[in-house]
Design a protein around this motif. Structure first.
Motif, short mmCIF file in Angstrom:
data_model
loop_
_atom_site.label_atom_id
_atom_site.label_comp_id
_atom_site.label_asym_id
_atom_site.label_seq_id
_atom_site.Cartn_x
_atom_site.Cartn_y
_atom_site.Cartn_z
N LEU A 219 1.01 -1.37 0.05
CA LEU A 219 0.00 -0.23 0.08
C LEU A 219 0.88 1.09 0.07
N LEU A 220 0.81 2.07 -0.85
CA LEU A 220 1.29 3.39 -1.03
C LEU A 220 0.56 4.46 -0.73
N ILE A 221 0.58 5.11 0.40
CA ILE A 221 -0.44 6.11 0.85
C ILE A 221 0.42 7.65 0.49
N ASP A 222 -0.28 8.61 0.13
CA ASP A 222 0.16 9.65 -0.32
C ASP A 222 -0.08 10.82 0.84
N ALA A 223 1.04 11.09 1.52
CA ALA A 223 0.94 11.96 2.62
C ALA A 223 1.71 13.11 2.54
N SER A 224 1.37 13.83 1.04
CA SER A 224 1.97 15.01 0.75
C SER A 224 1.00 16.25 1.08
N GLY A 225 1.44 17.51 0.96
CA GLY A 225 0.48 18.54 1.53
C GLY A 225 -0.60 18.72 0.79
N SER A 226 -0.76 18.40 -0.79
CA SER A 226 -1.82 18.55 -1.59
C SER A 226 -2.85 17.56 -1.23
N MET A 227 -2.71 16.66 -0.17
CA MET A 227 -3.78 15.90 0.09
C MET A 227 -4.62 16.52 1.31
N ASN A 228 -4.17 17.72 1.76
CA ASN A 228 -4.81 18.63 2.62
C ASN A 228 -5.93 19.63 2.36
N LYS A 229 -6.01 19.58 0.84
CA LYS A 229 -7.13 20.40 0.08
C LYS A 229 -8.30 19.79 0.43
N LYS A 230 -9.27 21.11 0.57
CA LYS A 230 -10.58 20.46 1.20
C LYS A 230 -11.53 20.31 -0.23
N ILE A 231 -12.33 19.30 0.05
CA ILE A 231 -13.12 18.73 -1.19
C ILE A 231 -14.65 18.58 -0.39
N ALA A 232 -15.44 18.34 -1.13
CA ALA A 232 -17.03 18.11 -0.92
C ALA A 232 -16.96 16.84 -0.12
#
Length: 573
Positions: A368-381
């Protein structure tokens, strides 16, 4: 689980009085190797194909003939009848009453004890057919046969889960249980064994698989997850082609031969078969329970072939098979309440039974490769309203996905991201190893779930997506071995950038192609989070490795994607 009451009643039923054991008793041997027909719908069309197995010689303690492709019959026979082995003695007794000349060497009605799958496959069809489920009529007619039912089914017998008394309490309360309880107990290793009859020729097997799938569909709205949960039970079976009658006979005989209880565990059988065993007062008591989350039953339709030439004798036979004779033999005159209706189309049953019977037991290896970069903190619905972040959605996905991995899975987890220019592209957060093995005082499955609960994406962290995928594929390629499915599962927003490992998509695809080894495939399963995810890039990445990419807008999407990947890997070829 409980021993069946004297009246043979089930939930919500009036008692039925018994005056002796069912005809043939528990020792009747089912056809050990019936010819099987699989009617598999070709996608988008109505073409069917046939698959068969050669029959092997068998015996029948009911004393009735068992048809083989070369079997000859008397010239004086006016009506040829094929009946499921458990009901054949009743049918044969009724036929005898219509023979007005006992001196005849050839009875006017020939009754053959025959498993339904064998009748479906045989080139010569009987004049009258009494299979153990109306499902077989649909299957046979879809394959070109021409049978029509005469009135309501003759009898009914619900499918039960049977087990020695000491085992029964693990999965049942009284005479109630569920397929979900059975699956959970099997997955947790609480049962010594679970066995199932062959779903491609046995009515008990065919209907049990239908019941399991129906039960799992109640647990989730996602069809892929439901099917994977059903196959969780399949993967735990000690035997997927067991004969319930032989199991009953072995349990009955084992104690008396060497003093050792045969460890049969749990298995489905008809109520009629179990009742026969219980009336035998064997040393090892068996108890039974009705799986209420997917209640299925054998029914016994009286079906007449279109080319039947003796309508009068057929009607006389139908009348001679009395309700009294059937109830004395352990059958019910009506269905239990809440019994599942059969699917309208036979291919729905056949798709389940084919997947079940031809399920390939393969060990699974997953990184399992999990993206822990800053762009993952962008808000979404957020699903259902409100907002969340890509990381928040991913976190919810991962918590549930850990439960989907079977006990034969070997798995590890990396987080990838580069918070500083000197940071590595990824770090191991759960070491690679068997999912049931201990990690810091808990199982690896529990460690995966906790890692996802604790997962947070670091602000201002770069996204070395492509580098991490290349490293992950290279790592897993060394682990590929025969009899395994090896996957890299990537959870990301699909953007590679702002890291010292950044590369263009063209550079990445060139490197990925150069590392492919057809003899050691490592498909990449990619899930893209967020409305602006680059699905085109993720799809190119996945398809280059033989994998697939999916957009993720709901926490269930990861589980669904993993289910689809695993089903594809284990599907019949």
């Amino acid at each position: 689980m409980s021993e069946l009451p004297r009246g043979n009643q089930g939930p919500g039923d009036e008692p039925i009085t018994h005056h002796g054991p069912p005809g043939g008793g528990a020792g009747r041997v089912l056809l050990a190797a019936a010819i099987v027909v699989l009617l598999v719908a070709v996608a988008g069309g109505t073409t069917w194909w046939m698959y068969s197995r050669d029959p092997a010689p068998t015996s029948n303690t009911a004393g009735l003939p068992e048809r083989s492709p070369s079997a000859a019959t008397c010239a004086g026979v006016k009506l040829r009848v094929a009946a499921a082995p458990e009901i054949a003695p009743v049918v044969s007794a009724a036929a005898k009453t219509l023979d007005d000349d006992p001196a005849n060497t050839c009875d006017p009605i020939e009754v053959v004890a025959e498993e339904p799958g064998y009748t479906v496959a045989a080139a010569a069809k009987p004049d009258v057919w009494i299979p153990s489920s109306s499902a077989w009529l649909s299957i046979a007619n879809a394959g070109g046969a021409a049978f029509a039912t005469d009135g309501k089914p003759l009898a009914h017998s619900p499918i039960m889960l049977a087990a020695p008394a000491v085992v029964a309490k693990t999965i049942a309360k009284g005479d109630r249980t569920s397929w979900a309880q059975l699956t959970g107990a099997a997955a947790a290793g609480k049962l010594s064994a679970v066995t199932m009859p062959d779903a491609q020729y046995s009515t008990t097997g065919l209907l049990s698989v239908y019941g399991v799938n129906a039960a799992m569909a109640r647990t989730t709205p996602d069809a892929g997850i439901a099917q994977l949960r059903a196959l969780t039970l399949r993967s735990r079976l000690a035997d997927a082609t067991a004969d319930p009658t032989k199991l009953l006979a072995r349990v009955a005989e084992q104690w008396n031969t060497n003093g050792v209880v045969y460890d049969v565990g749990v298995f489905p059988t008809t109520e009629q078969q179990l009742r026969a065993y219980q009336q035998g007062k064997h040393t090892i008591p068996l108890q039974g329970a009705y799986p209420v989350d997917g209640q299925v039953e054998a029914d016994y339709p009286f079906a007449v072939a279109k080319n039947n030439q003796d309508v009068e004798l057929t009607a006389q036979l139908r009348a001679a098979i009395t309700r009294t004779s059937l109830t004395k033999a352990g059958f019910r005159p009506a269905s239990l309440p809440n019994t599942l209706p059969l699917p309208a189309k036979p291919r729905e049953l056949l798709a389940m039974s084919t997947m079940w019977s031809e399920y390939k037991s393969l060990s699974t290896q997953v990184l399992l490769l999990i993206d822990a970069s800053g762009s993952m903190n962008k808000k979404i619905a957020a699903p259902g309203g409100g907002t969340t972040t890509r990381a928040g959605l991913l976190r919810e996905s991962g918590r549930f996905a850990a439960e989907l991995f079977a006990e034969d899975t070997t798995v590890g987890m990396w987080f990838f991201g580069q918070p500083t220019p000197s940071s590595p592209p990824h770090k191991e957060v759960v070491s690679y190893g068997p999912i049931t093995a201990p990690v810091a005082g808990k199982t690896r499955r529990e460690a995966l779930a906790k890692a996802m609960i604790d997962y947070r994406a670091a602000d201002n962290s770069g996204t070395p997506l492509y580098k991490s995928v290349l490293d992950g594929v290279a790592e897993m390629r060394e682990k590929v071995s025969p009899g395994t499915v090896t996957l890299v599962v990537v959870l990301t927003d699909g953007e590679d950038g702002e890291s010292t490992f950044k590369m263009t998509q063209s550079q990445f695809m060139t490197k990925l192609a150069a590392e492919q080894d057809p003899s050691r495939p490592v498909p990449v399963l990619a899930l893209g989070y967020g409305p602006d995810v680059d699905m085109q890039a993720l799809t190119a990445m996945s398809e280059a490795t033989g994998g697939k990419a999916f957009p993720a807008t709901d926490p269930a999407d990861l589980s669904s994607a993993i289910a689809k990947a695993f089903l594809a890997a284990h599907a019949p070829r």
